[in-house]
Write an enzyme that holds these catalytic residues in place. Structure first.
Site, PDB file in Angstrom:
ATOM      1  N   THR A  16       0.836  -1.204   0.000  1.00  0.00           N
ATOM      2  CA  THR A  16       0.000   0.000   0.000  1.00  0.00           C
ATOM      3  C   THR A  16       0.874   1.259   0.000  1.00  0.00           C
ATOM      4  O   THR A  16       2.066   1.210   0.285  1.00  0.00           O
ATOM      5  CB  THR A  16      -0.947   0.020   1.211  1.00  0.00           C
ATOM      6  OG1 THR A  16      -0.181   0.039   2.416  1.00  0.00           O
ATOM      7  CG2 THR A  16      -1.862  -1.184   1.202  1.00  0.00           C
ATOM      8  N   ASP A  17       0.248   2.382  -0.323  1.00  0.00           N
ATOM      9  CA  ASP A  17       0.979   3.648  -0.368  1.00  0.00           C
ATOM     10  C   ASP A  17       0.441   4.606   0.696  1.00  0.00           C
ATOM     11  O   ASP A  17      -0.376   4.231   1.537  1.00  0.00           O
ATOM     12  CB  ASP A  17       0.922   4.256  -1.772  1.00  0.00           C
ATOM     13  CG  ASP A  17      -0.485   4.593  -2.227  1.00  0.00           C
ATOM     14  OD1 ASP A  17      -1.413   4.693  -1.389  1.00  0.00           O
ATOM     15  OD2 ASP A  17      -0.678   4.762  -3.435  1.00  0.00           O
ATOM     16  N   ARG A  18       0.880   5.817   0.641  1.00  0.00           N
ATOM     17  CA  ARG A  18       0.489   6.811   1.640  1.00  0.00           C
ATOM     18  C   ARG A  18      -1.009   7.099   1.630  1.00  0.00           C
ATOM     19  O   ARG A  18      -1.588   7.537   2.623  1.00  0.00           O
ATOM     20  CB  ARG A  18       1.287   8.089   1.401  1.00  0.00           C
ATOM     21  CG  ARG A  18       1.139   9.091   2.496  1.00  0.00           C
ATOM     22  CD  ARG A  18       2.086  10.235   2.294  1.00  0.00           C
ATOM     23  NE  ARG A  18       1.827  11.235   3.309  1.00  0.00           N
ATOM     24  CZ  ARG A  18       2.724  12.034   3.798  1.00  0.00           C
ATOM     25  NH1 ARG A  18       3.950  11.984   3.347  1.00  0.00           N
ATOM     26  NH2 ARG A  18       2.406  12.909   4.713  1.00  0.00           N
ATOM     27  N   LYS A  20      -3.146   4.869   1.486  1.00  0.00           N
ATOM     28  CA  LYS A  20      -3.709   3.677   2.141  1.00  0.00           C
ATOM     29  C   LYS A  20      -4.411   2.735   1.161  1.00  0.00           C
ATOM     30  O   LYS A  20      -5.310   1.995   1.540  1.00  0.00           O
ATOM     31  CB  LYS A  20      -4.629   4.061   3.292  1.00  0.00           C
ATOM     32  CG  LYS A  20      -3.909   4.854   4.371  1.00  0.00           C
ATOM     33  CD  LYS A  20      -4.816   5.188   5.515  1.00  0.00           C
ATOM     34  CE  LYS A  20      -4.033   6.005   6.525  1.00  0.00           C
ATOM     35  NZ  LYS A  20      -4.841   6.436   7.637  1.00  0.00           N
ATOM     36  N   VAL A  21      -4.002   2.796  -0.109  1.00  0.00           N
ATOM     37  CA  VAL A  21      -4.495   1.861  -1.119  1.00  0.00           C
ATOM     38  C   VAL A  21      -3.299   1.182  -1.768  1.00  0.00           C
ATOM     39  O   VAL A  21      -2.155   1.611  -1.605  1.00  0.00           O
ATOM     40  CB  VAL A  21      -5.361   2.569  -2.194  1.00  0.00           C
ATOM     41  CG1 VAL A  21      -6.605   3.183  -1.560  1.00  0.00           C
ATOM     42  CG2 VAL A  21      -4.564   3.619  -2.943  1.00  0.00           C
TER      43      VAL A  21
END
Length: 162
Positions: A16-18, A20-21
């Site tokens: 995931t990335d910043r 949140k996906v």
């Protein structure tokens, strides 16, 4: 109707990335996991192919991102061969929310997999040797070629049957 090969996995935190996906490049990694497991179903592995000097690099990739997955979601990587010749292969990939493999098994006969679609795409590949020269898989690995062609006819390869 060609069958989808199903491979379920759970989204890991590191994917995931910043926001949140799932970071978009991870979906492409999952396409590769789907292709790898599809080939394994034929009774061989990418490792075995590479040890024989048979390579299948991606020459074209398409992906339509429809909705994101998040940490700890179950997703299913759905893969099938859409076209195949002695020189080229085109895989279709669908990433859907949920664990379809738990409810449908390893294969699903359907135009499209059920459930919320996350990503729809395809990859094109060409068969090459270790020197990256195009080869004809029907000459280099006739049993593999036969299994791939059979999957186009009856949806599932019979390579593991018998």
């Amino acid at each position: 109707m060609k069958a989808w090969h199903l491979h379920a996995l759970r989204v890991r935190y590191q994917e995931t990335d910043r926001m949140k996906v799932v970071y978009h490049a991870n979906y492409l990694n999952w396409f590769e996991i789907g292709r790898t497991e599809w080939v394994r179903h034929l009774g061989t592995s990418y490792r075995d192919l590479e040890q024989k000097g048979l390579l299948l690099p991606v020459t074209h990739l398409e992906a339509e991102f429809l909705q994101p997955a998040q940490y700890d979601d179950w997703i299913t990587v759905c893969t099938r061969v859409a076209e195949a010749s002695a020189l080229r292969v085109r895989f279709q990939s669908r990433l859907v929310m949920g664990n379809l493999a738990a409810s449908c098994g390893e294969f699903l006969q359907a135009e499209e997999p059920p459930g919320p679609m996350l990503v729809a795409g395809s990859t094109r590949h060409v068969w090459v040797n270790a020197a990256w020269k195009p080869i004809r898989i029907d000459r280099e690995a006739p049993e593999l070629y036969k299994a791939i062609r059979q999957s186009l006819i009856d949806g599932e390869s019979s390579a593991k049957e018998g």
